[in-house]
Design a protein around this motif. Sequence first.
Motif, PDB file in Angstrom:
ATOM      1  N   MET A 144      77.361  23.206 106.188  1.00  0.00           N
ATOM      2  CA  MET A 144      76.554  23.215 107.555  1.00  0.00           C
ATOM      3  C   MET A 144      75.389  22.266 107.629  1.00  0.00           C
ATOM      4  N   LEU A 145      74.595  21.435 107.737  1.00  0.00           N
ATOM      5  CA  LEU A 145      73.273  20.563 107.854  1.00  0.00           C
ATOM      6  C   LEU A 145      72.346  20.952 108.843  1.00  0.00           C
ATOM      7  N   ARG A 146      71.468  21.616 108.566  1.00  0.00           N
ATOM      8  CA  ARG A 146      70.211  21.603 109.886  1.00  0.00           C
ATOM      9  C   ARG A 146      69.559  20.457 109.234  1.00  0.00           C
ATOM     10  N   ASN A 188      81.097  13.793 109.473  1.00  0.00           N
ATOM     11  CA  ASN A 188      80.116  14.099 110.582  1.00  0.00           C
ATOM     12  C   ASN A 188      79.049  14.919 110.182  1.00  0.00           C
ATOM     13  N   ARG A 189      77.760  14.135 111.063  1.00  0.00           N
ATOM     14  CA  ARG A 189      76.455  14.433 110.984  1.00  0.00           C
ATOM     15  C   ARG A 189      75.883  15.280 110.544  1.00  0.00           C
ATOM     16  N   TYR A 190      76.290  16.591 110.796  1.00  0.00           N
ATOM     17  CA  TYR A 190      75.977  18.322 110.416  1.00  0.00           C
ATOM     18  C   TYR A 190      77.168  19.042 109.979  1.00  0.00           C
ATOM     19  N   GLU A 191      78.180  18.138 109.054  1.00  0.00           N
ATOM     20  CA  GLU A 191      78.897  18.898 107.695  1.00  0.00           C
ATOM     21  C   GLU A 191      79.745  18.230 107.173  1.00  0.00           C
ATOM     22  N   LEU A 192      79.192  19.042 105.633  1.00  0.00           N
ATOM     23  CA  LEU A 192      79.472  18.385 104.401  1.00  0.00           C
ATOM     24  C   LEU A 192      81.004  18.696 104.163  1.00  0.00           C
ATOM     25  N   GLN A 193      82.611  18.445 104.188  1.00  0.00           N
ATOM     26  CA  GLN A 193      83.901  19.048 103.750  1.00  0.00           C
ATOM     27  C   GLN A 193      83.774  19.211 102.319  1.00  0.00           C
ATOM     28  N   ASP A 194      84.851  19.663 101.672  1.00  0.00           N
ATOM     29  CA  ASP A 194      85.910  19.592 100.831  1.00  0.00           C
ATOM     30  C   ASP A 194      84.894  19.125  99.581  1.00  0.00           C
ATOM     31  N   ILE A 195      84.197  20.146  99.417  1.00  0.00           N
ATOM     32  CA  ILE A 195      82.939  20.838  98.187  1.00  0.00           C
ATOM     33  C   ILE A 195      83.784  21.331  97.458  1.00  0.00           C
ATOM     34  N   PRO A 236      81.412  34.035 100.860  1.00  0.00           N
ATOM     35  CA  PRO A 236      83.335  33.922 101.462  1.00  0.00           C
ATOM     36  C   PRO A 236      83.427  34.035 102.856  1.00  0.00           C
ATOM     37  N   ASP A 237      82.437  34.864 103.518  1.00  0.00           N
ATOM     38  CA  ASP A 237      82.610  34.730 104.599  1.00  0.00           C
ATOM     39  C   ASP A 237      81.835  35.533 105.292  1.00  0.00           C
ATOM     40  N   PRO A 238      80.573  34.327 105.482  1.00  0.00           N
ATOM     41  CA  PRO A 238      80.191  34.759 106.276  1.00  0.00           C
ATOM     42  C   PRO A 238      79.695  34.498 107.813  1.00  0.00           C
ATOM     43  N   PRO A 239      79.074  35.575 108.331  1.00  0.00           N
ATOM     44  CA  PRO A 239      79.041  35.371 109.555  1.00  0.00           C
ATOM     45  C   PRO A 239      78.500  34.978 110.908  1.00  0.00           C
ATOM     46  N   ASN A 240      79.739  34.365 111.565  1.00  0.00           N
ATOM     47  CA  ASN A 240      80.101  32.908 112.897  1.00  0.00           C
ATOM     48  C   ASN A 240      80.471  31.373 111.871  1.00  0.00           C
ATOM     49  N   ARG A 241      80.812  31.188 110.898  1.00  0.00           N
ATOM     50  CA  ARG A 241      81.000  30.311 110.456  1.00  0.00           C
ATOM     51  C   ARG A 241      82.287  30.385 109.373  1.00  0.00           C
ATOM     52  N   GLY A 242      83.234  30.291 109.150  1.00  0.00           N
ATOM     53  CA  GLY A 242      84.766  29.361 108.506  1.00  0.00           C
ATOM     54  C   GLY A 242      83.629  29.548 106.556  1.00  0.00           C
ATOM     55  N   HIS A 243      85.377  30.537 106.225  1.00  0.00           N
ATOM     56  CA  HIS A 243      84.953  31.125 104.610  1.00  0.00           C
ATOM     57  C   HIS A 243      84.760  29.827 103.942  1.00  0.00           C
ATOM     58  N   ASN A 244      84.144  30.650 102.694  1.00  0.00           N
ATOM     59  CA  ASN A 244      84.150  29.779 101.248  1.00  0.00           C
ATOM     60  C   ASN A 244      82.348  28.740 102.012  1.00  0.00           C
ATOM     61  N   SER A 245      81.795  29.278 102.936  1.00  0.00           N
ATOM     62  CA  SER A 245      80.655  27.936 103.423  1.00  0.00           C
ATOM     63  C   SER A 245      79.880  28.149 103.099  1.00  0.00           C
ATOM     64  N   ALA A 246      78.748  26.975 103.068  1.00  0.00           N
ATOM     65  CA  ALA A 246      77.182  27.466 102.777  1.00  0.00           C
ATOM     66  C   ALA A 246      76.371  26.720 104.056  1.00  0.00           C
ATOM     67  N   SER A 247      75.431  27.101 103.616  1.00  0.00           N
ATOM     68  CA  SER A 247      74.098  26.198 105.439  1.00  0.00           C
ATOM     69  C   SER A 247      72.802  25.665 104.384  1.00  0.00           C
ATOM     70  N   ILE A 248      72.544  24.219 104.485  1.00  0.00           N
ATOM     71  CA  ILE A 248      71.623  23.599 103.687  1.00  0.00           C
ATOM     72  C   ILE A 248      70.477  23.317 105.105  1.00  0.00           C
ATOM     73  N   ALA A 249      69.251  23.371 105.223  1.00  0.00           N
ATOM     74  CA  ALA A 249      68.704  22.402 105.816  1.00  0.00           C
ATOM     75  C   ALA A 249      67.460  21.404 105.041  1.00  0.00           C
ATOM     76  N   ILE A 250      67.281  20.852 105.353  1.00  0.00           N
ATOM     77  CA  ILE A 250      66.182  19.666 105.181  1.00  0.00           C
ATOM     78  C   ILE A 250      65.670  18.662 105.313  1.00  0.00           C
ATOM     79  N   GLY A 251      64.217  18.980 105.064  1.00  0.00           N
ATOM     80  CA  GLY A 251      62.744  18.402 105.745  1.00  0.00           C
ATOM     81  C   GLY A 251      62.053  17.712 104.694  1.00  0.00           C
ATOM     82  N   TYR A 252      60.717  17.313 104.862  1.00  0.00           N
ATOM     83  CA  TYR A 252      59.964  16.946 104.133  1.00  0.00           C
ATOM     84  C   TYR A 252      58.899  18.587 102.977  1.00  0.00           C
TER      85      TYR A 252
END
Length: 252
Positions: A144-146, A188-195, A236-252
């Motif tokens: 998930m991207l932020r 999709n704008r805020y999602e990467l799939q199949d890494i 493996p199982d983060p809260p409020n998100r699908g299993h085997n996932s991560a989340s990245i924020a992008i900024g300056y």
Amino acid sequence: METTIKKKAIGLCLLMMMLLACTKSAEDTDELGEEKGYATGKVLDGTGNPIPGARIVLDNTILYASYIHGTTDKNGIYKIKAQLGAWRTFAYADKTYNGQKYTMELFPDKTDAYNEEGAVRNFTWKLEGRMPWEAENYYGGFVMLRSGDGFYEDEKDIELVFTPVGPLIDGSAGRTLSIRYGEDKWQNRYELQDIPIGRYKVKAILKKNGTDQPLKVEDWDKQDGLKPEIQLDFLPDPPNRGHNSASIAIGY
């Protein structure tokens, strides 16, 4: 005379070798062949090695939450008694990687249902690609991207680079992924799939007006601030998100 005897001996040896090969082939076929009344098959990793202890689930296609369970033996082979009804076979491998336990769904060679007569269903461990059961699901991980505070750049100008740190979850070397918006892994704008599941060094680059400007990234699950580069692990199982996932924020 001596030459004739030698030729006969060589011919006899060749015949014996062919018979042994045929016997072995027949044994292999019997081992994995369809057996009436049983669901059978073999489970392999990406290099063709058997996966012992893989979890096999026979799922009834008509009755909700009706399952039959089994596991593979040391040779990656399973044999489960099929009951009355219509069934599909699923397979899963549990893998501990960098101190976390992941459940990986495995790729079937066939997806059609069968009845109590039984069937052969073989499986392979894939790290990426679409799952045949549901078109929107993938064998790879989800990111998930932020946007960081005050960051409003167009995602079409951003490149994300994932560089493996050590082997991937299946022991393979992996490859560096340079991902741009609109490509197969970033639709999709805020999602990467199949890494492919692994540990990565991640950085972001703003490619705009003919220049490459380094951006900063943050592992949103840690929320430890934006950095030029981060080490990213899939959860493996983060809260409020699908299993085997991560989340990245992008900024300056």
